[in-house]
Design an enzyme around this catalytic site. Structure first.
Site, mmCIF file in Angstrom:
data_model
loop_
_atom_site.group_PDB
_atom_site.id
_atom_site.type_symbol
_atom_site.label_atom_id
_atom_site.label_comp_id
_atom_site.label_asym_id
_atom_site.label_seq_id
_atom_site.Cartn_x
_atom_site.Cartn_y
_atom_site.Cartn_z
ATOM 1 N N TYR A 146 0.854 -1.185 0.000
ATOM 2 C CA TYR A 146 0.000 0.000 0.000
ATOM 3 C C TYR A 146 0.888 1.231 0.000
ATOM 4 O O TYR A 146 1.832 1.323 0.798
ATOM 5 C CB TYR A 146 -0.908 0.006 1.236
ATOM 6 C CG TYR A 146 -1.830 1.209 1.298
ATOM 7 C CD1 TYR A 146 -2.877 1.341 0.390
ATOM 8 C CD2 TYR A 146 -1.657 2.207 2.263
ATOM 9 C CE1 TYR A 146 -3.722 2.438 0.436
ATOM 10 C CE2 TYR A 146 -2.512 3.299 2.314
ATOM 11 C CZ TYR A 146 -3.542 3.412 1.400
ATOM 12 O OH TYR A 146 -4.380 4.498 1.448
ATOM 13 N N ASP A 241 9.511 2.981 -0.204
ATOM 14 C CA ASP A 241 8.458 3.608 0.591
ATOM 15 C C ASP A 241 8.672 3.251 2.067
ATOM 16 O O ASP A 241 8.449 2.119 2.491
ATOM 17 C CB ASP A 241 7.089 3.120 0.085
ATOM 18 C CG ASP A 241 5.935 3.820 0.784
ATOM 19 O OD1 ASP A 241 6.181 4.536 1.773
ATOM 20 O OD2 ASP A 241 4.786 3.636 0.336
ATOM 21 N N LYS A 274 4.011 9.432 8.709
ATOM 22 C CA LYS A 274 3.776 8.920 10.069
ATOM 23 C C LYS A 274 4.757 9.488 11.095
ATOM 24 O O LYS A 274 4.588 10.617 11.529
ATOM 25 C CB LYS A 274 3.751 7.396 10.039
ATOM 26 C CG LYS A 274 2.625 6.908 9.075
ATOM 27 C CD LYS A 274 2.401 5.427 9.126
ATOM 28 C CE LYS A 274 1.467 4.942 8.040
ATOM 29 N NZ LYS A 274 0.086 4.808 8.429
HETATM 30 C C1 LIG Z 1 3.793 2.243 3.219
HETATM 31 C C2 LIG Z 1 2.775 3.346 3.120
HETATM 32 N N1 LIG Z 1 2.863 4.251 2.140
HETATM 33 C C3 LIG Z 1 1.987 5.257 2.022
HETATM 34 C C4 LIG Z 1 0.942 5.388 2.902
HETATM 35 C C5 LIG Z 1 -0.031 6.516 2.749
HETATM 36 O O1 LIG Z 1 0.139 7.455 3.769
HETATM 37 P P1 LIG Z 1 -1.060 8.434 4.176
HETATM 38 O O2 LIG Z 1 -2.101 7.593 4.822
HETATM 39 O O3 LIG Z 1 -0.408 9.430 5.085
HETATM 40 O O4 LIG Z 1 -1.538 9.073 2.912
HETATM 41 C C6 LIG Z 1 0.801 4.472 3.948
HETATM 42 C C7 LIG Z 1 -0.314 4.584 4.908
HETATM 43 O O5 LIG Z 1 -0.570 3.738 5.701
HETATM 44 C C8 LIG Z 1 1.745 3.424 4.059
HETATM 45 O O6 LIG Z 1 1.653 2.509 5.041
#
Ligand SMILES: Cc1ncc(COP(=O)(O)O)c(C=O)c1O
Length: 439
Positions: A146, A241, A274
């Site tokens: 994700y 990511d 986060k």
């Molecule tokens: C690995 C990863 N990338 C991107 C995101 C997206 O972040 P946001 O919820 O701040 O848009 C998340 C959210 O849980 C994530 O776990």
């Protein structure tokens, strides 16, 4: 008002009664708790019930909720102005701190950093940047990963889509979806095949540093390094990511952690969210200066934000990262080890087949005999055992992520006393999981 009444009322004005799908308890059933307060390892709902929290705002609360120093930094920043729409000295301080922290084995892969407000924005911008820099269109992602909810990233995505068993989202034009090639995780042969066939069209591979949105599912040893080698051989970039893992599993993220016992690899771009915002809306992308300088105003790839680098969010992020000391990471590692072992013991005592999945201090459980290596295998588990387990824990005063496909988050405030409270709730939850039946 009770949680039930609040949910009924919310549903009249907010789609599904929630502002982010996984909060709705869709896969575990029952009424989501409406929280009114959080402090340390505890959260309190609208009925006045306290729970030990293992959600941690889905990651940011590494020091525990409402850490006194972070709250004070936020209050001080807010008193000086909520938002200026102009640069502030603290933004550069945060960029410098991130550059310094994300370094290992003498390699400092973050030369420049741009602040945005959400992880979704960070990955969306990183992808546009990779496309602008390489002049190519295709993106490779892995099933079950994700990366936020931008159009090109919702195919076979984890997190809420895994929870709701949604293979994709309506509203994404087919032409955009076609630009994303989705591969099984930990499958180098599939990656080799796609590069052999379309290597000169691939702008980037995006991967969670360690997958944690289909439950925790770390890459096989050497997978990240091999992926980098393959992408770079074909002139494609790698976007690592670390929105979830960054500053959580170590001060240099999963990247730094994985170098301790694996080969060196150097991502071109990183994304963070986060923990970097300490609970406020803040995220970032960073990496090689020659790529980052492709961003406007210096370069041709446009990205902007009214609230980017918001002074209150930056103050929360700085205060959090400054307090994320080696002692904090030691505490997180220890709490995670004690807790995951206790859960595993409780499940074993009741004869429930399970596997503990770890990536540093992140962990979750799979109700299966074998460790899954990809999304299809993670989905094949006896996920129906999770709802009764979750509700028994909630009844015992412990708030877990309301989905088997999410990681459990400990914080520096999860001390021995708090861990004992969780451990006390485990036998009943393990019994509930053991007696569960498929729907
Ligand atoms: C690995 C990863 N990338 C991107 C995101 C997206 O972040 P946001 O919820 O701040 O848009 C998340 C959210 O849980 C994530 O776990």
């Amino acid at each position: 008002m009770s949680n039930d009444d609040l949910f009924t009322r919310a549903k009249l004005s907010i789609p599904g009664g929630v502002n982010s799908p996984v909060r709705a308890f869709g896969s575990v059933g029952g009424t989501p708790r409406f929280l009114v307060k959080a402090s340390g390892a505890m959260v309190t709902d609208a009925d006045g019930t306290e729970y030990v929290d293992l959600v941690g705002s889905w990651g940011p609360a590494i020091l525990g909720h409402a850490h006194r120093d972070v709250v004070r930094a936020v209050q001080d920043a807010a008193a000086r102005g909520l938002s200026f729409g102009a640069s502030t000295p603290a933004e550069t301080e945060l960029a410098e701190l991130v550059k310094e922290r994300v370094s290992a084995l003498g390699v400092s892969p973050i030369e420049k950093l741009r602040l945005v407000s959400t992880g979704t924005e960070a990955t969306m911008t990183a992808i546009r940047l990779a496309r602008g820099f390489t002049g190519r269109d295709l993106l490779v992602k892995f099933a079950g990963h994700y990366h936020g909810h931008s159009d090109g990233l919702l195919a076979e995505a984890g997190s809420g889509l895994a929870t709701l068993a949604m293979p994709a989202s309506a509203g994404v034009p087919a032409a955009i979806a076609a630009q994303t090639l989705v591969l099984p995780y930990n499958d180098l042969d599939a990656l080799r095949a796609v590069f052999a066939e379309r290597g000169d069209q691939i702008a980037a591979v995006i991967t969670e540093a360690a997958a944690a949105n289909m439950g925790v599912l770390a890459p096989d040893r050497g997978f990240n390094a091999a992926l980098h080698e393959l992408a770079h051989e074909h002139g494609a970039l790698v976007i690592l990511d670390e929105v979830l893992t960054g500053f959580r599993v170590s001060s240099s993220g999963y990247w730094g952690l994985s170098l301790a016992d694996g080969p060196l690899y150097t991502p071109d771009l990183f994304t963070f969210g986060k923990v970097i915002g300490g609970g406020m809306p803040l995220a970032a992308l960073g990496g090689r200066a020659d790529i980052m300088d492709y961003l406007a105003p210096q370069g041709p790839v446009y990205q902007a934000g009214t609230l980017s680098g918001n002074p209150v969010a930056v103050a929360a992020g700085l205060a959090t990262l400054e307090r994320a000391t080696p002692a904090v990471y030691e505490r997180l590692d220890e709490a995670s080890a004690v807790l995951s072992e206790a859960v595993s013991d409780a499940l074993s005592r009741e004869g429930v087949a399970h596997v503990v999945q770890r990536a540093g201090n992140l962990f979750s459980f799979v109700f299966a005999e074998e460790r899954p290596r990809n999304y299809a295998e993670a989905q094949a588990q006896e996920s129906w055992r999770y709802a009764p387990f979750f509700h028994a824990m909630l009844h015992g005063g412990v708030s877990l992520p309301p989905s088997v496909f999410e990681a459990w988050f400990v914080s520096a405030a999860h001390d021995e006393r708090i861990l004992s409270r969780i451990i006390e709730a485990l036998p009943a939850a393990a019994r509930a999981a053991a007696s569960a039946k498929p729907a």
